[in-house]
Scaffold this motif. Structure first.
Motif, PDB file in Angstrom:
ATOM      1  N   LYS A 346       0.829  -1.208   0.000  1.00 14.08           N
ATOM      2  CA  LYS A 346       0.000   0.000   0.000  1.00 14.08           C
ATOM      3  C   LYS A 346       0.862   1.257   0.000  1.00 14.08           C
ATOM      4  CE  LYS A 346      -3.987  -2.286   2.034  1.00 14.08           C
ATOM      5  NZ  LYS A 346      -5.016  -2.332   3.104  1.00 14.08           N
ATOM      6  N   GLY A 347       1.901   1.222  -0.837  1.00 20.30           N
ATOM      7  CA  GLY A 347       2.764   2.375  -1.031  1.00 20.30           C
ATOM      8  C   GLY A 347       3.922   2.486  -0.083  1.00 20.30           C
ATOM      9  N   LEU A 348       3.966   1.664   0.962  1.00 21.83           N
ATOM     10  CA  LEU A 348       5.045   1.722   1.940  1.00 21.83           C
ATOM     11  C   LEU A 348       6.106   0.676   1.643  1.00 21.83           C
ATOM     12  CD1 LEU A 348       2.984   2.170   5.255  1.00 21.83           C
ATOM     13  CD2 LEU A 348       4.111   3.954   3.884  1.00 21.83           C
ATOM     14  N   HIS A 349       7.364   1.084   1.655  1.00 31.91           N
ATOM     15  CA  HIS A 349       8.465   0.165   1.400  1.00 31.91           C
ATOM     16  C   HIS A 349       8.601  -0.806   2.569  1.00 31.91           C
ATOM     17  CE1 HIS A 349      12.750  -1.119   1.426  1.00 31.91           C
ATOM     18  NE2 HIS A 349      12.529  -1.253   0.130  1.00 31.91           N
ATOM     19  N   ILE A 350       8.581  -2.102   2.251  1.00 28.42           N
ATOM     20  CA  ILE A 350       8.656  -3.144   3.285  1.00 28.42           C
ATOM     21  C   ILE A 350      10.034  -3.793   3.324  1.00 28.42           C
ATOM     22  CG2 ILE A 350       7.681  -5.334   4.091  1.00 28.42           C
ATOM     23  CD1 ILE A 350       5.784  -2.946   4.309  1.00 28.42           C
ATOM     24  N   ALA A 351      10.579  -4.132   2.148  1.00 31.00           N
ATOM     25  CA  ALA A 351      11.851  -4.852   2.102  1.00 31.00           C
ATOM     26  C   ALA A 351      12.386  -4.832   0.679  1.00 31.00           C
ATOM     27  CB  ALA A 351      11.666  -6.300   2.572  1.00 31.00           C
ATOM     28  N   ASP A 352      13.652  -5.204   0.547  1.00 27.10           N
ATOM     29  CA  ASP A 352      14.256  -5.434  -0.768  1.00 27.10           C
ATOM     30  C   ASP A 352      14.345  -6.939  -0.968  1.00 27.10           C
ATOM     31  OD1 ASP A 352      14.601  -2.705  -1.265  1.00 27.10           O
ATOM     32  OD2 ASP A 352      16.523  -2.683  -0.209  1.00 27.10           O
ATOM     33  N   ILE A 353      13.769  -7.428  -2.063  1.00 30.51           N
ATOM     34  CA  ILE A 353      13.676  -8.856  -2.327  1.00 30.51           C
ATOM     35  C   ILE A 353      14.627  -9.241  -3.447  1.00 30.51           C
ATOM     36  CG2 ILE A 353      12.125 -10.742  -2.981  1.00 30.51           C
ATOM     37  CD1 ILE A 353      11.443  -9.454  -0.311  1.00 30.51           C
ATOM     38  N   SER A 354      15.275 -10.395  -3.283  1.00 34.57           N
ATOM     39  CA  SER A 354      16.190 -10.920  -4.297  1.00 34.57           C
ATOM     40  C   SER A 354      15.800 -12.353  -4.632  1.00 34.57           C
ATOM     41  CB  SER A 354      17.636 -10.876  -3.779  1.00 34.57           C
ATOM     42  OG  SER A 354      18.537 -11.280  -4.788  1.00 34.57           O
ATOM     43  N   LEU A 355      15.712 -12.657  -5.918  1.00 37.24           N
ATOM     44  CA  LEU A 355      15.347 -13.987  -6.395  1.00 37.24           C
ATOM     45  C   LEU A 355      16.442 -14.557  -7.275  1.00 37.24           C
ATOM     46  CD1 LEU A 355      11.692 -13.182  -7.576  1.00 37.24           C
ATOM     47  CD2 LEU A 355      12.376 -14.069  -5.333  1.00 37.24           C
ATOM     48  N   GLN A 356      16.606 -15.879  -7.217  1.00 32.78           N
ATOM     49  CA  GLN A 356      17.530 -16.543  -8.140  1.00 32.78           C
ATOM     50  C   GLN A 356      16.941 -16.676  -9.538  1.00 32.78           C
ATOM     51  OE1 GLN A 356      19.610 -20.129  -6.998  1.00 32.78           O
ATOM     52  NE2 GLN A 356      19.154 -19.801  -4.830  1.00 32.78           N
ATOM     53  N   MET A 357      15.617 -16.706  -9.620  1.00 30.52           N
ATOM     54  CA  MET A 357      14.949 -16.996 -10.882  1.00 30.52           C
ATOM     55  C   MET A 357      14.710 -15.722 -11.677  1.00 30.52           C
ATOM     56  SD  MET A 357      12.157 -19.691  -9.405  1.00 30.52           S
ATOM     57  CE  MET A 357      11.522 -18.405  -8.332  1.00 30.52           C
ATOM     58  N   PRO A 358      14.965 -15.766 -12.986  1.00 31.29           N
ATOM     59  CA  PRO A 358      14.764 -14.572 -13.798  1.00 31.29           C
ATOM     60  C   PRO A 358      13.314 -14.426 -14.232  1.00 31.29           C
ATOM     61  CG  PRO A 358      15.605 -16.337 -15.175  1.00 31.29           C
ATOM     62  CD  PRO A 358      15.532 -16.883 -13.763  1.00 31.29           C
ATOM     63  N   GLY A 359      12.992 -13.255 -14.749  1.00 34.71           N
ATOM     64  CA  GLY A 359      11.685 -13.046 -15.360  1.00 34.71           C
ATOM     65  C   GLY A 359      10.732 -12.275 -14.479  1.00 34.71           C
ATOM     66  N   VAL A 360       9.984 -11.374 -15.104  1.00 39.83           N
ATOM     67  CA  VAL A 360       8.969 -10.614 -14.388  1.00 39.83           C
ATOM     68  C   VAL A 360       7.901 -11.549 -13.829  1.00 39.83           C
ATOM     69  CG1 VAL A 360       7.164  -8.856 -14.643  1.00 39.83           C
ATOM     70  CG2 VAL A 360       9.387  -8.534 -15.743  1.00 39.83           C
ATOM     71  N   HIS A 361       7.624 -12.645 -14.541  1.00 32.21           N
ATOM     72  CA  HIS A 361       6.598 -13.572 -14.065  1.00 32.21           C
ATOM     73  C   HIS A 361       6.981 -14.182 -12.721  1.00 32.21           C
ATOM     74  CE1 HIS A 361       9.478 -16.101 -16.183  1.00 32.21           C
ATOM     75  NE2 HIS A 361       8.944 -17.186 -15.664  1.00 32.21           N
ATOM     76  N   ASN A 362       8.285 -14.362 -12.477  1.00 33.03           N
ATOM     77  CA  ASN A 362       8.694 -14.898 -11.177  1.00 33.03           C
ATOM     78  C   ASN A 362       8.652 -13.831 -10.087  1.00 33.03           C
ATOM     79  OD1 ASN A 362       9.152 -17.720 -11.502  1.00 33.03           O
ATOM     80  ND2 ASN A 362      10.909 -17.226 -12.801  1.00 33.03           N
ATOM     81  N   VAL A 363       8.806 -12.567 -10.449  1.00 35.09           N
ATOM     82  CA  VAL A 363       8.551 -11.490  -9.489  1.00 35.09           C
ATOM     83  C   VAL A 363       7.092 -11.551  -9.047  1.00 35.09           C
ATOM     84  CG1 VAL A 363       8.401  -8.984  -9.201  1.00 35.09           C
ATOM     85  CG2 VAL A 363      10.380  -9.995 -10.369  1.00 35.09           C
ATOM     86  N   LEU A 364       6.184 -11.717 -10.009  1.00 37.88           N
ATOM     87  CA  LEU A 364       4.764 -11.841  -9.683  1.00 37.88           C
ATOM     88  C   LEU A 364       4.497 -13.069  -8.806  1.00 37.88           C
ATOM     89  CD1 LEU A 364       3.191 -10.923 -13.132  1.00 37.88           C
ATOM     90  CD2 LEU A 364       3.032  -9.580 -11.036  1.00 37.88           C
ATOM     91  N   ASN A 365       5.131 -14.188  -9.137  1.00 39.33           N
ATOM     92  CA  ASN A 365       4.948 -15.400  -8.332  1.00 39.33           C
ATOM     93  C   ASN A 365       5.375 -15.163  -6.883  1.00 39.33           C
ATOM     94  OD1 ASN A 365       4.058 -16.752 -10.632  1.00 39.33           O
ATOM     95  ND2 ASN A 365       6.068 -17.637 -11.067  1.00 39.33           N
ATOM     96  N   SER A 366       6.498 -14.476  -6.695  1.00 36.54           N
ATOM     97  CA  SER A 366       6.975 -14.217  -5.336  1.00 36.54           C
ATOM     98  C   SER A 366       6.056 -13.252  -4.599  1.00 36.54           C
ATOM     99  CB  SER A 366       8.405 -13.673  -5.376  1.00 36.54           C
ATOM    100  OG  SER A 366       8.457 -12.379  -5.952  1.00 36.54           O
ATOM    101  N   LEU A 367       5.477 -12.287  -5.307  1.00 41.18           N
ATOM    102  CA  LEU A 367       4.523 -11.375  -4.676  1.00 41.18           C
ATOM    103  C   LEU A 367       3.285 -12.131  -4.195  1.00 41.18           C
ATOM    104  CD1 LEU A 367       4.719  -8.346  -7.143  1.00 41.18           C
ATOM    105  CD2 LEU A 367       5.427  -8.334  -4.744  1.00 41.18           C
ATOM    106  N   ALA A 368       2.855 -13.116  -4.982  1.00 43.68           N
ATOM    107  CA  ALA A 368       1.723 -13.948  -4.562  1.00 43.68           C
ATOM    108  C   ALA A 368       2.047 -14.692  -3.273  1.00 43.68           C
ATOM    109  CB  ALA A 368       1.354 -14.936  -5.664  1.00 43.68           C
ATOM    110  N   VAL A 369       3.267 -15.204  -3.174  1.00 43.81           N
ATOM    111  CA  VAL A 369       3.697 -15.920  -1.967  1.00 43.81           C
ATOM    112  C   VAL A 369       3.709 -14.977  -0.767  1.00 43.81           C
ATOM    113  CG1 VAL A 369       5.673 -17.059  -0.877  1.00 43.81           C
ATOM    114  CG2 VAL A 369       5.003 -17.661  -3.223  1.00 43.81           C
ATOM    115  N   ILE A 370       4.263 -13.791  -0.954  1.00 43.06           N
ATOM    116  CA  ILE A 370       4.334 -12.827   0.143  1.00 43.06           C
ATOM    117  C   ILE A 370       2.929 -12.440   0.615  1.00 43.06           C
ATOM    118  CG2 ILE A 370       5.010 -10.460   0.725  1.00 43.06           C
ATOM    119  CD1 ILE A 370       7.384 -10.892  -1.286  1.00 43.06           C
ATOM    120  N   ALA A 371       2.040 -12.165  -0.322  1.00 44.98           N
ATOM    121  CA  ALA A 371       0.671 -11.777   0.036  1.00 44.98           C
ATOM    122  C   ALA A 371      -0.045 -12.909   0.761  1.00 44.98           C
ATOM    123  CB  ALA A 371      -0.099 -11.377  -1.219  1.00 44.98           C
TER     124      ALA A 371
END
Length: 455
Positions: A346-371
């Motif tokens: 909701k606009g507030l910075h929570i953390a900096d996330i780093s993934l081994q897997m490439p691709g915007v789709h994996n950023v989305l996958n990780s956001l689903a996990v976090i939520a």
């Protein structure tokens, strides 16, 4: 019945989700073999993931309690990724397991090593033992069509026959079910969620439709807690067999064209799935997917951003766009060939996330996990205090077999294998490849997913 009538949305429940009421399965013995997992498991005392079902000790949870006797389950089409996972889970929970398929697979090797009786070919002889006993239940893959000799024999002698969706409804009853669905990305998202929760100390059960190298049992986790992570597949309307406490919808696209005649048919079946979320439950939705957003009601007009709502359950959104509850900012490549991004809530910075897997789709996958993990947590303060542990395990997750999986190098050429067969998935895979290899030539060899694509 005409093909068009069979594919009509009005016929989905009758066609796909008939239940056998012949038996009630309760309180099966659970056998959990402890194996060293390929990660460092950390327990975060501040992260509390309570079961929504408070009377779990008394719930009818298959495989979770002690009982006398040993039930025999036979799986028809056991070599496939979906049924092999269910068969392995049944083995770990103390059932006697057998299964058959037309061709041998690696999954059948693993099942045989664990004590299952597996057969090449379908025959009524597979359903008999020397002492005259027959299976207590038959579980049938979506790939098995009518007229199968084992199904016909089971029906003739009164053995209950369950389609995969109906069986999933049985084995997840009484659990706090987190069902991960979507046209694309559900396998990686469910795997990542199960891996991270387990690594953070949650003794969950999970069923995944692919091999996850970092899990000891590859495609399942057999725990003793009340949380159950399930990759919920829309094919054959399988996910209509379950009633999740938390449902994740990664996106909605026209996929499985042999099952759904158009995009509207896909939307109809996903609406039915969302409608099965338990009262007081939670929907985790990627609102970057316009079709997924169209599944739920919106309020707000004019300059105000529309708000998704439902009277029966909560809704949390995620995506790249800043209008989501959970979203990413400043996505960039990292030294591992994966992605780094800033996580905002909701606009507030929570953390900096780093993934081994490439691709915007994996950023989305990780956001689903976090939520999803945030929705499981008792309150936001508990979740935020455990963000360091969550970050660590997201960063350690290496991915799923056949999802941009490196399989070798030949004369300096890196060979990757990916399951992508839908245009949307192929585009995502190529974007990930270009991110990892920004200056090298990419050579793509495409194999059709099924023979029917070649027609």
């Amino acid at each position: 019945m005409e093909l068009s009538a069979i594919m009509s949305p009005a016929n989905y429940p009758e066609k796909c989700c008939s239940y056998s009421q012949a038996i009630t399965l309760t309180k099966r013995r659970q056998i959990v073999q402890s194996r060293k997992l390929k990660y460092v498991r950390t327990t975060s005392p501040s992260l509390k993931l309570p079961p929504v079902i408070t009377d779990c000790d008394n719930a009818e949870v298959i495989g979770a309690r002690e009982c006398k006797g040993n039930e025999w389950i036979h799986f028809v089409g056991v070599g496939g990724c979906g049924l092999s996972a269910l068969a392995m889970l049944a083995l770990k929970q103390g059932y006697e397991v057998s299964g058959s398929d037309m061709m041998w697979s690696d999954a059948m090797d693993a099942l045989q090593e664990e004590g299952a009786r597996v057969y090449i070919g379908h025959s009524e002889l597979n359903l008999r033992k020397n002492n005259g006993l027959v299976p207590d239940s038959l579980v049938v893959s979506s790939a098995i069509r009518g007229g199968n000799v084992e199904i016909l024999h089971a029906e003739s002698v009164g053995i209950p026959v369950y389609k995969r969706g109906a069986w999933l409804g049985r084995i997840t009853k009484g659990y706090n079910l987190i069902a991960v669905s979507g046209s694309h990305g559900k396998t990686t998202t469910a795997s990542m969620l199960a891996y991270v929760l387990n690594a953070m100390g949650d003794d969950l059960t999970a069923v995944i439709g692919a091999r996850v190298p970092q899990l000891a049992e590859r495609n399942i986790i057999c725990g003793t807690g009340c949380n159950f992570v399930l990759e919920a597949d829309e094919y054959d309307c399988c996910f209509l067999g379950v009633t999740p406490q938390i449902a994740v919808v990664t996106n909605v696209d026209w996929e499985h064209v042999d099952m759904f005649q158009d995009e509207e048919a896909v939307k109809t079946i996903f609406r039915k799935f969302i409608g099965q979320i338990r009262v007081g439950g939670h929907l985790i939705l990627c609102s970057d997917s316009p079709v997924a957003c169209s599944l739920v009601n919106k309020t707000g007009s004019g300059s105000a951003l529309p708000v998704l709502h439902n009277d029966a359950f909560q809704i949390s959104t995620y995506g790249i766009s800043s209008c989501n509850d959970w979203h990413s900012l400043s996505i960039s490549s990292n030294s591992c060939g994966g992605s780094d991004y800033q996580l905002l809530h909701k606009g507030l910075h929570i953390a900096d996330i780093s993934l081994q897997m490439p691709g915007v789709h994996n950023v989305l996958n990780s956001l689903a996990v976090i939520a999803t993990i945030s929705a499981l947590s008792t309150d936001q303060k508990n979740f935020l205090s455990s963000i360091a542990s969550l970050k660590l395990h997201l960063q350690n997750f290496e991915g799923v077999s056949r999802r941009f999986e490196r399989i070798g190098t030949v004369r300096g050429c890196h060979i990757y294998d990916d399951y992508a067969h839908h245009p949307t998935e192929i585009q995502a895979t190529l974007q990930a490849a270009r991110q990892r290899f920004p200056f090298q030539e990419l050579v793509v060899i495409f194999q059709p997913h099924t023979y029917s694509i070649e027609r």
